[in-house]
Design a protein around this motif. Structure first.
Motif, PDB file in Angstrom:
ATOM      1  N   MET A  59       0.884  -1.176   0.000  1.00 50.94           N
ATOM      2  CA  MET A  59       0.000   0.000   0.000  1.00 50.94           C
ATOM      3  C   MET A  59       0.917   1.221   0.000  1.00 50.94           C
ATOM      4  N   ARG A  60       0.590   2.163  -0.805  1.00 50.80           N
ATOM      5  CA  ARG A  60       1.385   3.399  -0.799  1.00 50.80           C
ATOM      6  C   ARG A  60       0.570   4.500  -0.147  1.00 50.80           C
ATOM      7  N   VAL A  61       1.177   5.141   0.814  1.00 47.43           N
ATOM      8  CA  VAL A  61       0.542   6.329   1.380  1.00 47.43           C
ATOM      9  C   VAL A  61       1.232   7.503   0.707  1.00 47.43           C
ATOM     10  N   HIS A  84       1.637  11.458  -0.383  1.00 47.16           N
ATOM     11  CA  HIS A  84       1.419  12.815   0.130  1.00 47.16           C
ATOM     12  C   HIS A  84       1.911  13.768  -0.948  1.00 47.16           C
ATOM     13  N   TYR A  85       0.959  14.360  -1.625  1.00 49.00           N
ATOM     14  CA  TYR A  85       1.322  15.246  -2.733  1.00 49.00           C
ATOM     15  C   TYR A  85       1.598  16.624  -2.170  1.00 49.00           C
ATOM     16  N   ARG A  86       2.727  17.152  -2.503  1.00 44.87           N
ATOM     17  CA  ARG A  86       3.107  18.458  -1.950  1.00 44.87           C
ATOM     18  C   ARG A  86       2.247  19.551  -2.541  1.00 44.87           C
ATOM     19  N   GLY A 139       6.669   7.799 -12.401  1.00 44.10           N
ATOM     20  CA  GLY A 139       5.700   6.732 -12.645  1.00 44.10           C
ATOM     21  C   GLY A 139       4.271   7.161 -12.436  1.00 44.10           C
ATOM     22  N   LEU A 140       4.058   8.405 -12.116  1.00 42.36           N
ATOM     23  CA  LEU A 140       2.682   8.838 -11.853  1.00 42.36           C
ATOM     24  C   LEU A 140       2.113   9.732 -12.954  1.00 42.36           C
ATOM     25  N   GLY A 141       2.677   9.607 -14.131  1.00 42.33           N
ATOM     26  CA  GLY A 141       1.992  10.203 -15.281  1.00 42.33           C
ATOM     27  C   GLY A 141       0.842   9.261 -15.624  1.00 42.33           C
ATOM     28  N   ASP A 142       0.410   9.273 -16.862  1.00 42.06           N
ATOM     29  CA  ASP A 142      -0.622   8.322 -17.267  1.00 42.06           C
ATOM     30  C   ASP A 142      -0.006   6.926 -17.162  1.00 42.06           C
ATOM     31  N   HIS A 143      -0.602   6.061 -16.420  1.00 40.17           N
ATOM     32  CA  HIS A 143       0.029   4.743 -16.256  1.00 40.17           C
ATOM     33  C   HIS A 143      -0.992   3.686 -15.890  1.00 40.17           C
ATOM     34  N   THR A 144      -0.551   2.456 -15.979  1.00 38.31           N
ATOM     35  CA  THR A 144      -1.313   1.351 -15.424  1.00 38.31           C
ATOM     36  C   THR A 144      -0.485   0.771 -14.283  1.00 38.31           C
ATOM     37  N   LEU A 161      -5.965   2.610 -17.139  1.00 37.92           N
ATOM     38  CA  LEU A 161      -5.051   3.729 -17.352  1.00 37.92           C
ATOM     39  C   LEU A 161      -5.516   4.873 -16.448  1.00 37.92           C
ATOM     40  N   HIS A 162      -4.633   5.356 -15.638  1.00 36.87           N
ATOM     41  CA  HIS A 162      -5.048   6.396 -14.693  1.00 36.87           C
ATOM     42  C   HIS A 162      -3.885   7.309 -14.361  1.00 36.87           C
ATOM     43  N   ARG A 163      -4.178   8.368 -13.638  1.00 36.25           N
ATOM     44  CA  ARG A 163      -3.126   9.296 -13.231  1.00 36.25           C
ATOM     45  C   ARG A 163      -3.637  10.145 -12.079  1.00 36.25           C
ATOM     46  N   PRO A 165      -2.778  19.551   1.246  1.00 33.47           N
ATOM     47  CA  PRO A 165      -2.097  18.582   0.400  1.00 33.47           C
ATOM     48  C   PRO A 165      -2.949  17.317   0.248  1.00 33.47           C
ATOM     49  N   ARG A 166      -2.786  16.665  -0.852  1.00 32.17           N
ATOM     50  CA  ARG A 166      -3.589  15.468  -1.108  1.00 32.17           C
ATOM     51  C   ARG A 166      -2.891  14.239  -0.524  1.00 32.17           C
ATOM     52  N   VAL A 167      -3.682  13.452   0.177  1.00 32.38           N
ATOM     53  CA  VAL A 167      -3.154  12.191   0.698  1.00 32.38           C
ATOM     54  C   VAL A 167      -3.992  11.064   0.090  1.00 32.38           C
ATOM     55  N   SER A 168      -3.333  10.150  -0.565  1.00 34.84           N
ATOM     56  CA  SER A 168      -4.066   9.011  -1.118  1.00 34.84           C
ATOM     57  C   SER A 168      -3.399   7.720  -0.659  1.00 34.84           C
ATOM     58  N   CYS A 169      -4.182   6.656  -0.614  1.00 37.75           N
ATOM     59  CA  CYS A 169      -3.667   5.385  -0.091  1.00 37.75           C
ATOM     60  C   CYS A 169      -4.029   4.216  -1.008  1.00 37.75           C
ATOM     61  N   PRO A 170      -3.485   4.183  -2.207  1.00 35.54           N
ATOM     62  CA  PRO A 170      -3.808   3.037  -3.058  1.00 35.54           C
ATOM     63  C   PRO A 170      -3.145   1.755  -2.544  1.00 35.54           C
ATOM     64  N   PHE A 171      -3.888   0.671  -2.630  1.00 35.25           N
ATOM     65  CA  PHE A 171      -3.383  -0.644  -2.212  1.00 35.25           C
ATOM     66  C   PHE A 171      -3.225  -1.511  -3.452  1.00 35.25           C
ATOM     67  N   PHE A 172      -2.062  -2.112  -3.597  1.00 34.70           N
ATOM     68  CA  PHE A 172      -1.774  -2.894  -4.801  1.00 34.70           C
ATOM     69  C   PHE A 172      -1.697  -4.374  -4.449  1.00 34.70           C
ATOM     70  N   LEU A 173      -2.723  -5.100  -4.819  1.00 35.26           N
ATOM     71  CA  LEU A 173      -2.684  -6.551  -4.604  1.00 35.26           C
ATOM     72  C   LEU A 173      -1.892  -7.138  -5.770  1.00 35.26           C
ATOM     73  N   PHE A 177       2.772   2.866 -18.760  1.00 32.82           N
ATOM     74  CA  PHE A 177       2.778   2.174 -17.481  1.00 32.82           C
ATOM     75  C   PHE A 177       3.976   2.658 -16.695  1.00 32.82           C
ATOM     76  N   TYR A 178       4.062   2.264 -15.487  1.00 33.97           N
ATOM     77  CA  TYR A 178       5.223   2.617 -14.680  1.00 33.97           C
ATOM     78  C   TYR A 178       6.478   2.287 -15.453  1.00 33.97           C
ATOM     79  N   GLY A 179       7.412   3.119 -15.406  1.00 30.83           N
ATOM     80  CA  GLY A 179       8.662   2.841 -16.101  1.00 30.83           C
ATOM     81  C   GLY A 179       8.877   3.841 -17.221  1.00 30.83           C
TER      82      GLY A 179
HETATM   83  O1  LIG Z   1      -2.546   9.203  -5.811  1.00 23.46           O
HETATM   84  C1  LIG Z   1      -3.377   8.506  -6.373  1.00 23.46           C
HETATM   85  O2  LIG Z   1      -4.576   8.649  -6.166  1.00 23.46           O
HETATM   86  C2  LIG Z   1      -2.954   7.454  -7.370  1.00 23.46           C
HETATM   87  C3  LIG Z   1      -1.540   7.038  -7.269  1.00 23.46           C
HETATM   88  C4  LIG Z   1      -1.235   5.950  -8.232  1.00 23.46           C
HETATM   89  O3  LIG Z   1      -1.861   5.836  -9.268  1.00 23.46           O
HETATM   90  C5  LIG Z   1      -0.189   4.976  -7.961  1.00 23.46           C
HETATM   91  O4  LIG Z   1       0.528   5.133  -6.967  1.00 23.46           O
HETATM   92  O5  LIG Z   1      -0.059   4.006  -8.721  1.00 23.46           O
END
Ligand SMILES: O=C(O)CCC(=O)C(=O)O
Ligand SMILES: [Fe+2]
Length: 691
Positions: free
Chosen positions: A173-175, A177-179, A196-201, A271-273, A287-295, A352-354
């Motif tokens: 899970m990534r927490v 914190h967007y500045r 890696g946070l441009g348009d990606h999968t 595809l998201h960003r 600031p934006r805080v998001s917590c995506p979880f990657f299974l 995608f990432y990368g």
């Molecule tokens: O910050 C977000 O809401 C998404 C972040 C994201 O897409 C990612 O970390 O893969």
């Protein structure tokens, strides 16, 4: 309903991408398997409606903990970094756009982070179970989706292996914190992309994320049309600000690349960003805080769609039956070893990432006959060639029009078909299918991808079609060999054609023909629903020669037709028998010289289906001329490039040179009454609308 009927019913219509998938029962933790699957299959993501407090309390706590954590001094944050190539713990993006705390199964620093991790993992695993149900994978199968995951039960917390161990869990899970910044700069955008946070999968099987603290800022591009513009025609209009559609209890569920790889893109990766602040007001917000979880799968899991224990999938996805393989190890996917994420047939155009940038190109597949390339088919973005061909095949066999259908060639058949309540010809049945509760308007305006459209036609209006599985005619030929040739117009030709078009065509205000029908047509044109019904005949002598049109004419072969399609518009059809008297009504050399023409040869009985997802014409049996061209606002208004639009306008301009009266005469000379013709057009429109 048995499982496969349920599956078919769920897939028959792409759901509204932003409609929410409800949780069936808080105790079983399952979403409606078919609805979840339909969302992920059609759109690559779903908004899942969780029961209150399932994750939302944990989310609130984790956000509070995040604020406290990121407020710490830099040294103390950095002390949580694992180092040694591990992404666990703290990291800061180089461009300063955001910082991150990555939580793994073994992370214990911030208890609130772990609680949210566990809650989201439980949701993600429940979703995987639902997808297995949809795919008909027996629970606990060694060759299922769940078997790709690490073996730790959700919430168990006993996983201690690091990244380098073969069977390590890659789940995280990534927490984030967007500045906050005063204004978005170009550099910010590119540094986000660089990290890696441009348009990606995502590399995950599924990503599950609650709403961010700003309740905004995560954009998703529904799977189709890939990269297309939207209402305002801008390149980014296809993005949905998904958090605006969520409640605090909802989670967004994205299919990731690992799931796409394990299913041969049956569940395409979303595809998201993250959207960074664009205005001063936005920048002034917290600031934006998001917590995506990657299974994610275990590092050593093999992602191999061919090995998945799902006969249902194997029968739906052509690539799985093909000789090709896309198998890869999860760790290779994660690290993008040998650029594996770009190597998949369905992925050439996606980011995608990368750091690979999203591109909009279509894939062109060569059509080979006897070792010779006889044409090429342009496959829409986001549809793998295999998928496309498979869909076309299935479409072909599903689309055989029954013997009581169109174009049996005689007035009797016309009359019989015209009779309401009779056995019903093609359009009578199509009409019935429509009357049976389809919502024309809504569906009509959805931008369909090729495969979606095909599925819709096949599944939604079965009453209108009779399958003729054994038939070798038509589509199979169209797809297998012989039929489709695409050529490109030069930029200059496109510009000239566009200018000509602007000067003359379809400007109904300049048209002093006040024939009622013309007015009707003008009205339809304004509402974006114009039919073009055009007939173009080659000269009687033609083995029509031009670089663009190879028209291997056989005057005795009345079965030959030429359809010229542009973008998603069928512009003309032509009876090569040269029997028609009005070949002179068309400036054939000019027509033939238009190297923008996309030329398809089809035979009576064939359905002409144009890459891009739109059914354009059904060429009737026998002598009947039956071709309907349909301009679609979805095709041209939302996803056509300026160049496509110019080409299309050029061909419409050309069409205009063929006067309406002449067209009508042409129909009549081919033995199709105008009434019949119009019924045919109507039927196709109904199909369009109801599917
Ligand atoms: O910050 C977000 O809401 C998404 C972040 C994201 O897409 C990612 O970390 O893969
Ligand atoms: Fe992501």
């Amino acid at each position: 309903m048995d499982a496969s009927e349920r599956r078919d019913a769920a897939l028959a219509r792409p759901p509204d991408p932003t409609s929410r998938v409800p949780l069936l029962s808080p105790t079983s933790l399952g979403w409606d398997p078919e609805r979840l699957a339909a969302h992920l299959h059609h759109h690559s993501f779903a908004i899942a409606q969780a029961p209150s407090s399932l994750a939302s309390d944990a989310t609130t706590d984790a956000r509070d903990a995040a604020r406290a954590f990121f407020a710490r001094d830099a040294a103390s944050k950095r002390a949580t970094s694992r180092g040694g190539g591990s992404s666990e713990g703290y990291s800061a993006a180089e461009g300063g756009t955001h910082e991150c705390f990555e939580v793994r199964a073994s992370t214990s620093e911030v208890p609130s982070f772990r609680r949210l991790y566990d809650a989201l993992e439980a949701i993600a695993r429940a979703c995987v179970a639902d997808l297995e149900t949809h795919l008909g994978i027996p629970r606990g199968s060694d060759d299922g989706l769940a078997a790709l995951l690490d073996r730790r039960a959700a919430g168990g917390g006993d996983e201690t292996a690091g990244d380098d161990d073969d069977d390590a869990s890659l789940t995280a899970m990534r927490v984030l914190h967007y500045r906050r910044r005063d204004a978005l700069t170009e550099a910010d955008a590119s540094s986000l992309a660089a990290s890696g946070l441009g348009d990606h999968t995502d590399s995950s099987i599924l990503t599950v994320a609650p709403r961010s603290s700003l309740r905004a800022g995560l954009e998703v591009a529904p799977y189709a049309p890939r990269g297309g513009g939207g209402e305002n025609g801008s390149a980014s209009a296809g993005w949905i600000d998904v958090e605006a559609r969520m409640t605090d209890d909802d989670v967004i569920v994205f299919a990731g690349d690992a799931l796409a790889a394990a299913t041969w893109n049956y569940f395409p990766a979303a595809l998201h960003r993250p959207r960074v602040e664009r205005t001063r007001e936005e920048a002034a917000a917290a600031p934006r805080v998001s917590c995506p979880f990657f299974l994610r799968p275990r590092a050593d899991a093999a992602l191999d769609a061919k090995a998945l224990a799902s006969p249902a999938l194997a029968s739906r996805v052509a690539g799985i039956a093909s000789g090709a393989t896309t198998a890869c190890l999860a760790i290779d996917l994660e690290r993008n070893a040998d650029d594996v994420r770009r190597s998949w047939p369905w992925r050439s155009e996606r980011g995608f990432y990368g750091g690979v940038v999203f591109a909009e190109e279509e894939v062109v597949v060569d059509v080979v006959d006897g070792g010779k390339v006889v044409g090429s088919v342009r496959v829409p973005n986001g549809v793998s060639p295999e998928e496309f061909i498979e869909q076309s095949r299935r479409f072909a066999s599903g689309m055989r029009i029954g013997v009581d259908g169109v174009g049996t060639g005689g007035g009797d058949a016309d009359a019989a078909d015209a009779e309401e309540g009779g056995d019903g010809g093609f359009w009578t049945r199509a009409k019935r299918a429509t009357a049976a509760g389809t919502d024309r308007k809504r569906l009509h305006h959805l931008p369909w991808s090729a495969d979606e459209y095909v599925k819709c036609v096949a599944l939604n209006a079965p009453a209108a079609f009779t399958a003729d599985e054994g038939s070798d005619r038509g589509w199979r030929e169209l797809v297998d060999h012989d039929v489709v040739t695409l050529t490109d117009m030069s930029a200059d030709a496109a510009a000239a054609a566009a200018a000509a078009a602007a000067a003359s065509v379809f400007d109904d205000s300049d048209d002093d023909d006040d024939d009622k029908e013309e007015e009707d047509e003008a009205g339809r044109e304004k509402s974006g629903e114009l039919h073009e019904i055009i007939r173009v005949d080659p000269p009687a002598s033609a083995t029509a020669s031009s670089s663009a049109i190879t028209f291997d004419d056989d005057a005795s072969d009345r079965a030959r037709w030429l359809c010229v399609v542009e973008g998603s518009v069928l512009c003309a059809t032509c009876d090569s028998s040269a029997a028609a008297a009005d070949a002179s009504s068309v400036d054939w050399p000019t027509f033939a010289a238009m190297d923008s023409s996309r030329v398809a040869r089809a035979r009576p009985g064939d359905a002409v289906f144009v890459p891009g997802g739109h059914l354009l014409a059904l060429v009737a049996e026998g002598d009947a001329v039956a071709t309907v061209a349909r301009r679609t606002t979805t095709a041209l208004g939302s996803s056509a490039s300026a160049r496509d639009a110019a080409r299309s306008a050029a061909l419409r301009a050309h069409a205009r040179t063929c006067a309406r009266e002449e067209r009508r005469a042409a129909m009549l000379t081919c033995g199709v009454s105008l009434e019949r013709w119009e019924k045919y057009a109507e039927a196709v429109e109904l199909l369009w609308a109801c599917n």
